[in-house]
Motif scaffolding. Structure first.
Motif, PDB file in Angstrom:
ATOM      1  N   LEU A  61     -21.756  20.290  -5.940  1.00  0.00           N
ATOM      2  CA  LEU A  61     -22.441  22.102  -6.254  1.00  0.00           C
ATOM      3  C   LEU A  61     -21.227  22.879  -6.258  1.00  0.00           C
ATOM      4  O   LEU A  61     -20.973  24.144  -7.136  1.00  0.00           O
ATOM      5  CB  LEU A  61     -23.501  22.084  -5.963  1.00  0.00           C
ATOM      6  CG  LEU A  61     -24.249  23.162  -6.656  1.00  0.00           C
ATOM      7  CD1 LEU A  61     -24.394  22.951  -7.556  1.00  0.00           C
ATOM      8  CD2 LEU A  61     -25.595  22.994  -5.174  1.00  0.00           C
ATOM      9  N   ALA A  62     -20.397  23.377  -5.230  1.00  0.00           N
ATOM     10  CA  ALA A  62     -20.140  24.491  -4.771  1.00  0.00           C
ATOM     11  C   ALA A  62     -18.534  24.117  -5.848  1.00  0.00           C
ATOM     12  O   ALA A  62     -18.242  25.288  -6.404  1.00  0.00           O
ATOM     13  CB  ALA A  62     -18.958  23.672  -3.203  1.00  0.00           C
ATOM     14  N   SER A  63     -17.770  23.130  -6.720  1.00  0.00           N
ATOM     15  CA  SER A  63     -16.901  23.195  -7.455  1.00  0.00           C
ATOM     16  C   SER A  63     -17.506  22.686  -8.937  1.00  0.00           C
ATOM     17  O   SER A  63     -16.724  22.281  -9.656  1.00  0.00           O
ATOM     18  CB  SER A  63     -15.725  22.030  -7.054  1.00  0.00           C
ATOM     19  OG  SER A  63     -16.513  20.865  -6.714  1.00  0.00           O
ATOM     20  N   PHE A  64     -19.059  23.060  -9.025  1.00  0.00           N
ATOM     21  CA  PHE A  64     -19.624  22.190 -10.335  1.00  0.00           C
ATOM     22  C   PHE A  64     -19.011  22.810 -11.050  1.00  0.00           C
ATOM     23  O   PHE A  64     -18.584  22.250 -12.566  1.00  0.00           O
ATOM     24  CB  PHE A  64     -21.101  21.856 -10.385  1.00  0.00           C
ATOM     25  CG  PHE A  64     -21.515  21.414 -11.267  1.00  0.00           C
ATOM     26  CD1 PHE A  64     -21.248  20.102 -11.591  1.00  0.00           C
ATOM     27  CD2 PHE A  64     -22.757  22.264 -11.453  1.00  0.00           C
ATOM     28  CE1 PHE A  64     -21.865  19.293 -12.737  1.00  0.00           C
ATOM     29  CE2 PHE A  64     -23.338  21.023 -12.396  1.00  0.00           C
ATOM     30  CZ  PHE A  64     -23.104  20.009 -13.279  1.00  0.00           C
ATOM     31  N   HIS A  65     -18.438  24.139 -11.711  1.00  0.00           N
ATOM     32  CA  HIS A  65     -18.222  24.882 -12.817  1.00  0.00           C
ATOM     33  C   HIS A  65     -16.559  24.758 -12.415  1.00  0.00           C
ATOM     34  O   HIS A  65     -16.693  25.291 -14.012  1.00  0.00           O
ATOM     35  CB  HIS A  65     -18.466  26.331 -11.955  1.00  0.00           C
ATOM     36  CG  HIS A  65     -17.534  26.660 -10.778  1.00  0.00           C
ATOM     37  ND1 HIS A  65     -17.618  26.478  -9.557  1.00  0.00           N
ATOM     38  CD2 HIS A  65     -16.011  27.771 -11.038  1.00  0.00           C
ATOM     39  CE1 HIS A  65     -17.172  26.643  -8.250  1.00  0.00           C
ATOM     40  NE2 HIS A  65     -15.953  27.273  -9.082  1.00  0.00           N
ATOM     41  N   ILE A  77     -23.919  18.899 -18.696  1.00  0.00           N
ATOM     42  CA  ILE A  77     -24.255  18.033 -17.581  1.00  0.00           C
ATOM     43  C   ILE A  77     -25.938  18.162 -17.548  1.00  0.00           C
ATOM     44  O   ILE A  77     -26.379  17.613 -17.434  1.00  0.00           O
ATOM     45  CB  ILE A  77     -23.015  17.553 -16.654  1.00  0.00           C
ATOM     46  CG1 ILE A  77     -22.208  16.990 -17.238  1.00  0.00           C
ATOM     47  CG2 ILE A  77     -24.007  16.751 -15.644  1.00  0.00           C
ATOM     48  CD1 ILE A  77     -21.445  17.125 -15.787  1.00  0.00           C
ATOM     49  N   ALA A  78     -25.617  19.451 -16.949  1.00  0.00           N
ATOM     50  CA  ALA A  78     -27.305  19.881 -16.616  1.00  0.00           C
ATOM     51  C   ALA A  78     -27.990  19.847 -18.121  1.00  0.00           C
ATOM     52  O   ALA A  78     -29.583  19.882 -17.110  1.00  0.00           O
ATOM     53  CB  ALA A  78     -27.118  21.565 -15.861  1.00  0.00           C
ATOM     54  N   GLU A  79     -27.988  20.600 -18.656  1.00  0.00           N
ATOM     55  CA  GLU A  79     -28.811  19.879 -19.493  1.00  0.00           C
ATOM     56  C   GLU A  79     -29.205  18.886 -20.705  1.00  0.00           C
ATOM     57  O   GLU A  79     -30.115  18.664 -20.596  1.00  0.00           O
ATOM     58  CB  GLU A  79     -28.294  20.559 -20.947  1.00  0.00           C
ATOM     59  CG  GLU A  79     -27.790  22.430 -20.847  1.00  0.00           C
ATOM     60  CD  GLU A  79     -29.064  23.003 -21.352  1.00  0.00           C
ATOM     61  OE1 GLU A  79     -30.331  22.712 -21.881  1.00  0.00           O
ATOM     62  OE2 GLU A  79     -29.828  24.489 -21.209  1.00  0.00           O
ATOM     63  N   ARG A  80     -28.587  17.379 -20.041  1.00  0.00           N
ATOM     64  CA  ARG A  80     -28.770  16.379 -19.973  1.00  0.00           C
ATOM     65  C   ARG A  80     -29.772  15.480 -19.825  1.00  0.00           C
ATOM     66  O   ARG A  80     -30.765  14.385 -19.624  1.00  0.00           O
ATOM     67  CB  ARG A  80     -27.162  15.828 -19.927  1.00  0.00           C
ATOM     68  CG  ARG A  80     -27.580  14.168 -20.845  1.00  0.00           C
ATOM     69  CD  ARG A  80     -26.081  13.283 -21.273  1.00  0.00           C
ATOM     70  NE  ARG A  80     -25.297  14.314 -22.845  1.00  0.00           N
ATOM     71  CZ  ARG A  80     -25.695  14.082 -23.699  1.00  0.00           C
ATOM     72  NH1 ARG A  80     -27.070  13.115 -24.086  1.00  0.00           N
ATOM     73  NH2 ARG A  80     -25.177  14.625 -24.356  1.00  0.00           N
ATOM     74  N   MET A  81     -29.767  15.930 -18.483  1.00  0.00           N
ATOM     75  CA  MET A  81     -30.413  15.280 -17.352  1.00  0.00           C
ATOM     76  C   MET A  81     -30.385  16.028 -15.752  1.00  0.00           C
ATOM     77  O   MET A  81     -29.457  16.792 -15.128  1.00  0.00           O
ATOM     78  CB  MET A  81     -29.848  14.074 -16.642  1.00  0.00           C
ATOM     79  CG  MET A  81     -28.379  13.639 -15.823  1.00  0.00           C
ATOM     80  SD  MET A  81     -28.101  12.244 -15.185  1.00  0.00           S
ATOM     81  CE  MET A  81     -28.158  11.607 -17.317  1.00  0.00           C
ATOM     82  N   PRO A  82     -31.749  15.601 -15.812  1.00  0.00           N
ATOM     83  CA  PRO A  82     -31.982  16.327 -14.084  1.00  0.00           C
ATOM     84  C   PRO A  82     -31.152  16.190 -13.318  1.00  0.00           C
ATOM     85  O   PRO A  82     -30.299  15.582 -13.064  1.00  0.00           O
ATOM     86  CB  PRO A  82     -33.395  16.103 -13.352  1.00  0.00           C
ATOM     87  CG  PRO A  82     -33.927  15.734 -15.033  1.00  0.00           C
ATOM     88  CD  PRO A  82     -33.157  14.609 -15.345  1.00  0.00           C
ATOM     89  N   PHE A  83     -30.566  16.807 -11.866  1.00  0.00           N
ATOM     90  CA  PHE A  83     -30.169  16.149 -10.702  1.00  0.00           C
ATOM     91  C   PHE A  83     -30.186  16.928  -9.400  1.00  0.00           C
ATOM     92  O   PHE A  83     -31.112  17.870  -9.293  1.00  0.00           O
ATOM     93  CB  PHE A  83     -28.431  16.774 -11.463  1.00  0.00           C
ATOM     94  CG  PHE A  83     -28.535  18.672 -10.886  1.00  0.00           C
ATOM     95  CD1 PHE A  83     -27.479  18.833  -9.960  1.00  0.00           C
ATOM     96  CD2 PHE A  83     -27.884  19.062 -12.140  1.00  0.00           C
ATOM     97  CE1 PHE A  83     -27.383  20.783  -9.953  1.00  0.00           C
ATOM     98  CE2 PHE A  83     -28.222  20.757 -12.085  1.00  0.00           C
ATOM     99  CZ  PHE A  83     -27.654  21.563 -10.957  1.00  0.00           C
ATOM    100  N   ALA A 120     -22.226  28.010 -10.122  1.00  0.00           N
ATOM    101  CA  ALA A 120     -22.689  26.905 -11.401  1.00  0.00           C
ATOM    102  C   ALA A 120     -24.619  27.138 -10.428  1.00  0.00           C
ATOM    103  O   ALA A 120     -25.673  27.202 -11.684  1.00  0.00           O
ATOM    104  CB  ALA A 120     -22.638  25.550 -10.768  1.00  0.00           C
ATOM    105  N   ALA A 121     -24.371  26.875  -8.859  1.00  0.00           N
ATOM    106  CA  ALA A 121     -25.847  27.808  -9.023  1.00  0.00           C
ATOM    107  C   ALA A 121     -26.309  28.449  -9.339  1.00  0.00           C
ATOM    108  O   ALA A 121     -27.627  28.608  -9.285  1.00  0.00           O
ATOM    109  CB  ALA A 121     -25.960  27.711  -6.941  1.00  0.00           C
ATOM    110  N   ALA A 151     -33.242  27.442 -12.711  1.00  0.00           N
ATOM    111  CA  ALA A 151     -34.105  25.420 -13.148  1.00  0.00           C
ATOM    112  C   ALA A 151     -33.910  24.736 -11.373  1.00  0.00           C
ATOM    113  O   ALA A 151     -33.779  24.076 -11.580  1.00  0.00           O
ATOM    114  CB  ALA A 151     -33.087  24.906 -14.139  1.00  0.00           C
ATOM    115  N   ARG A 152     -33.965  26.013 -10.808  1.00  0.00           N
ATOM    116  CA  ARG A 152     -33.964  25.053  -9.399  1.00  0.00           C
ATOM    117  C   ARG A 152     -35.284  25.111  -9.149  1.00  0.00           C
ATOM    118  O   ARG A 152     -36.016  25.574  -9.190  1.00  0.00           O
ATOM    119  CB  ARG A 152     -33.316  26.162  -8.369  1.00  0.00           C
ATOM    120  CG  ARG A 152     -32.839  24.959  -7.307  1.00  0.00           C
ATOM    121  CD  ARG A 152     -32.924  25.980  -5.770  1.00  0.00           C
ATOM    122  NE  ARG A 152     -32.785  25.390  -4.309  1.00  0.00           N
ATOM    123  CZ  ARG A 152     -32.820  26.207  -3.515  1.00  0.00           C
ATOM    124  NH1 ARG A 152     -32.432  27.331  -3.651  1.00  0.00           N
ATOM    125  NH2 ARG A 152     -32.890  25.707  -2.050  1.00  0.00           N
TER     126      ARG A 152
END
Length: 204
Positions: free
Chosen positions: A118-122, A130-136, A153-154, A160-161
């Motif tokens: 998550l720290a490097s997700f951006h 990816i975030a729009e396609r499925m929950p994570f 990203a967070a 959405a969290r």
């Protein structure tokens, strides 16, 4: 092209846990069992990737070899190991998730990542897609909690969290939706295990 997937059925709640698994270790199994329990999943798939585009892949063993080691480590009937991404010829997570969801819309997939990811997700190709396609779900890791929650990203996906107490509902939610899971953490890493396995060189 023949792509073989683990068994699927409509309504199945499947966690997707991707990585190089070079090598697979007890920390991967720990994360998977935590996700199975807290997210109320039916299965977790270990997606043994052809290689991370953000990392050096010059010395990476073939996916089939790494998958073989992952199966020996998994030791849980709810965990399935697959290297189908190599057969697909995909390079990025967004391609894998698009392929799965378009062919199996009846399955409730959840992407699983560690706090370090998550720290490097951006930096991932198509991370918003990816975030729009499925929950994570994000699993906490030692030393990454603050960096993960302060990451671009967070912050971008803050609305959405969902609350950790509602984690079991994540698979049934429409994306974007994500949860940060705390709990017993594993400090194991494939990088450290590879380093420890290298023969030491002593000079007089």
């Amino acid at each position: 092209m023949i792509v073989r997937l683990p068994p699927l059925a409509p309504g199945l709640r499947v966690g997707l846990y991707g990585g190089s698994f070079n090598p697979a270790h007890a920390g991967h199994r720990h994360v998977s069992r935590l996700a199975l329990r807290r997210l109320a999943l039916d299965r977790v798939w270990w997606l043994v990737s052809p290689g991370n585009p953000l990392k050096d892949r010059s010395h990476l063993p073939e996916a089939a070899r790494r998958a073989e080691g992952a199966r020996a480590m998994a030791r849980d009937p709810r965990i399935a190991v697959t290297d189908f991404e190599a057969a697909l010829g995909v390079r990025y997570t967004r391609e894998t998730l698009a392929w799965l969801t378009e062919r199996h819309p009846e399955v409730r997939f959840v992407w699983i990542m560690g706090a370090d990811s998550l720290a490097s997700f951006h930096r991932w190709r198509g991370w918003r897609e990816i975030a729009e396609r499925m929950p994570f779900a994000v699993i906490d890791r030692p030393g990454y909690t603050l960096a993960a929650m302060a990451s671009p990203a967070a912050r971008a996906l803050a609305r959405a969290r969902i609350d950790e107490a509602a984690a079991a509902t994540l698979a049934g939610r429409a994306p974007p939706a994500w949860v940060f899971l705390h709990g017993p953490r594993s400090g194991l890493s494939s990088t450290a295990l590879r380093a420890a396995a290298k023969p030491s060189v002593f000079r007089a």
